[in-house]
Motif scaffolding. Structure first.
Motif, short mmCIF file in Angstrom:
data_model
loop_
_atom_site.label_atom_id
_atom_site.label_comp_id
_atom_site.label_asym_id
_atom_site.label_seq_id
_atom_site.Cartn_x
_atom_site.Cartn_y
_atom_site.Cartn_z
N THR A 31 -12.80 0.38 -9.41
CA THR A 31 -13.38 1.70 -9.12
C THR A 31 -12.62 2.40 -8.00
O THR A 31 -11.89 1.78 -7.23
CB THR A 31 -14.86 1.57 -8.73
N GLN A 50 -12.41 2.83 0.17
CA GLN A 50 -11.00 3.02 -0.17
C GLN A 50 -10.12 2.09 0.65
O GLN A 50 -10.38 1.86 1.84
CB GLN A 50 -10.59 4.46 0.16
N VAL A 60 -9.56 -1.09 0.63
CA VAL A 60 -9.91 -2.46 0.99
C VAL A 60 -9.14 -3.47 0.15
O VAL A 60 -9.14 -4.68 0.45
CB VAL A 60 -11.43 -2.73 0.85
N THR A 92 -7.56 -13.09 -0.23
CA THR A 92 -6.46 -12.15 0.02
C THR A 92 -5.70 -11.91 -1.27
O THR A 92 -5.51 -12.83 -2.07
CB THR A 92 -5.48 -12.69 1.08
N GLY A 108 -12.78 4.20 -4.56
CA GLY A 108 -13.66 4.01 -3.43
C GLY A 108 -14.56 5.16 -3.04
O GLY A 108 -15.51 4.96 -2.29
N1 LIG Z 1 -2.11 -7.47 3.86
C1 LIG Z 1 -2.84 -7.16 2.79
N2 LIG Z 1 -2.79 -5.93 2.28
C2 LIG Z 1 -3.55 -5.66 1.19
C3 LIG Z 1 -4.37 -6.62 0.58
N3 LIG Z 1 -4.99 -6.04 -0.46
C4 LIG Z 1 -4.55 -4.78 -0.51
N4 LIG Z 1 -3.69 -4.52 0.49
C5 LIG Z 1 -3.02 -3.26 0.79
O1 LIG Z 1 -4.03 -2.32 1.14
C6 LIG Z 1 -3.70 -1.03 0.62
C7 LIG Z 1 -4.83 -0.53 -0.23
O2 LIG Z 1 -4.95 -1.38 -1.35
P1 LIG Z 1 -5.62 -0.89 -2.70
O3 LIG Z 1 -5.61 -2.04 -3.64
O4 LIG Z 1 -4.99 0.37 -3.18
O5 LIG Z 1 -7.07 -0.54 -2.19
P2 LIG Z 1 -8.29 0.01 -3.07
O6 LIG Z 1 -9.51 -0.61 -2.52
O7 LIG Z 1 -8.03 -0.18 -4.51
O8 LIG Z 1 -8.29 1.53 -2.70
P3 LIG Z 1 -8.88 2.79 -3.57
O9 LIG Z 1 -8.29 2.68 -4.96
O10 LIG Z 1 -8.38 3.99 -2.84
O11 LIG Z 1 -10.35 2.70 -3.57
C8 LIG Z 1 -2.38 -1.20 -0.16
O12 LIG Z 1 -1.32 -0.83 0.68
C9 LIG Z 1 -2.33 -2.69 -0.45
O13 LIG Z 1 -1.01 -3.13 -0.54
C10 LIG Z 1 -4.41 -7.95 1.15
O14 LIG Z 1 -5.11 -8.86 0.71
N5 LIG Z 1 -3.62 -8.15 2.27
#
Ligand SMILES: Nc1nc2c(ncn2[C@@H]2O[C@H](COP(=O)(O)OP(=O)(O)OP(=O)(O)O)[C@@H](O)[C@H]2O)c(=O)[nH]1
Length: 317
Positions: free
Chosen positions: A79, A33, A35, A170, A81
């Motif tokens: 998916t 989750q 990531v 990123t 997490g």
């Molecule tokens: N600085 C930064 N923040 C990121 C990046 N990718 C995602 N985030 C932040 O990390 C948090 C989680 O991002 P999500 O995309 O929801 O993560 P996920 O892996 O889909 O999480 P789940 O759906 O819960 O499995 C959010 O606040 C995003 O804005 C990145 O490349 N850089």
């Protein structure tokens, strides 16, 4: 209730399906989750970075794209997490799996290793033919270099150990980095499909009379390394088969019509195995560039033929 939704249920393009590219590439993002799986998907689809997503959302999206002057429909399953039980289903659906971690989060890296181990074990346990998977280890949040805890060389080393592709990227920076990631994924899937076609054509050749004294040569399967890791749920080779054979694959939800072609490549019923015991929810597993440290490798989930079997066994011995 299944949280699976058919493709194009969430983010739609405004094209009629008739005009969509015929080539399809199914990509699944796995990882702990937070990531950034959803962020990467949304960035690719919309070129925007969004900070908040529904963390319980699992959805599949599609985007027509052009990679190397060739149209392709990229379908992406984002998916949730924590839902490890659906891993077999993801593996069946996917052409490529992006195992994602955050370069700022140690436990997300450990979870990525757990996924690699689990997928490896799962693949080893299968005995009938299914699709080939392109695997990539993906370190996200590269914009947070200042708080990095997973050195790039650690990601590279693990990718080499599992003979999978590696990339750092990123979702929070330039769209190009995310686009490159998905384009590279499409290329790897195409390469794998070409390899399978070439391999099948060898398999299907009718027996021929070989003149006395002629020497027949056949391409040897590419060799690759395999590994075990220190992930808590890893089961030993000795016990693996008996454990895996004692459990069964959860029945996946009905697939949309568009997946019918894909399902023809799926695991036959007699290969029932589950990841449930491998990925327990309690298991725990950091300059924006994409980095290829090792040639991307694919996983043959099962034995399509004797030649496939040997490739497979070399990858996951
Ligand atoms: N600085 C930064 N923040 C990121 C990046 N990718 C995602 N985030 C932040 O990390 C948090 C989680 O991002 P999500 O995309 O929801 O993560 P996920 O892996 O889909 O999480 P789940 O759906 O819960 O499995 C959010 O606040 C995003 O804005 C990145 O490349 N850089």
């Amino acid at each position: 209730m299944s949280r699976y939704k058919p493709v194009n249920s969430s983010i739609k393009t405004h094209q009629s399906t008739a005009s969509l590219p015929k080539e399809e590439v199914n990509v699944v993002l796995l990882g702990k989750q937070s990531v950034g799986k959803s962020a990467l998907v949304v960035k690719y689809l919309t070129k925007r970075f969004i900070c908040e997503y529904d963390p319980f959302l699992e959805d599949t999206y599609w985007k027509p794209d052009v990679v190397d002057q060739q149209e392709v429909l990229v379908k992406i399953m984002d998916t949730y997490g924590k839902d490890h039980k659906r891993l077999p289903y993801y593996l069946k659906w996917a052409d490529a799996v992006l195992i994602t971690y955050s370069i700022t989060q140690q436990d997300s890296f450990e979870m990525a290793l757990a996924y690699l181990d689990a997928i490896t074990s799962y693949s080893k346990s299968l005995t009938v033919s299914t699709n080939e998977l392109v695997l990539m280890l993906l370190g996200n949040k590269l914009d947070l270099e200042r708080v990095r805890v997973i050195p790039k060389c650690d990601g590279e080393a693990i990718a080499a150990k599992y003979s999978c592709a590696f990339c750092e990227t990123t979702a929070a920076d330039d769209y190009d980095y995310v686009q490159q990631l998905f384009h590279r994924t499409v290329r790897e899937v195409r390469k794998e499909r070409e390899r399978v076609v070439a391999s099948n054509s060898i398999d299907e050749e009718p027996p021929t009379t070989i003149p006395i004294n002629s020497i027949a040569t056949f391409p040897s399967p590419s060799s690759s390394s395999s590994s075990s890791s220190s992930i808590p749920f890893t089961i030993s080779n000795d016990t693996e088969r008996s454990v895996l054979s004692a459990i069964s694959i959860p029945v996946p939800p009905p697939m949309p019509t568009s997946f019918i072609q894909k399902t023809t490549k799926l695991i036959k019923p007699d290969s029932q195995t589950s990841m449930n015991s491998l990925l327990s929810p309690t298991t725990k597993a950091g300059s924006p560039t994409t980095a290829n440290t090792v040639p991307p490798t694919t996983i043959s989930n099962t034995k399509r033929s004797s030649s496939k079997t040997s490739v497979f066994s070399k990858i996951f011995k």
